[in-house]
Design an enzyme around this catalytic site. Sequence first.
Site: not given
Length: 170
Positions: A59, A128-130
């Site tokens: 990120d 989107h996966l954090h």
Amino acid sequence: MAGGEGSPAAAAAAAAEGSEAGKGGSYDGKCVFCRIARREEPGTALLSSEYEDLTCFRDCRPGAPHHYLVVPVEHMGNCKTLKKEHIPLVKRMMEVGKAVLQRNNFSDLNDVRMGFHWPPFCSISHLHLHVLAPASQLGFLSRLFYRINSYWFITAEQLIERLQTENAAS
């Protein structure tokens, strides 16, 4: 799918021809995550993924010492658009997140937060996966942004449960 329609070779050939065919699924050239997934965005290092339809990268505004995003190469809307048939996708996204953490010498999988921003609180509309670790070291703002049981964030497990429940009721 090696060498098939969604393969990197097919994608490169399609790009060379100036078409979007062979890039797998829909593509939004204005979407930064679509461009990153297709290596069209300079300066973003992709991390290896065991699935060719998923990619992972750090990120750009990390909320924890390890903060990665796992995204489908194919443009998909946010987590609110998912259906029961997307549960395996979400599980694979989680697998990629765990594998990236382990490859980066983070092994305490009990101190990880994985989830999605819940619309309308999505800055980018591409699913989107954090993946944040250690969750115990989230800063003040990150504790707010990635808070469990909030209006703007849902854990991957909660999303899977919600998809199973919604579809069972319909």
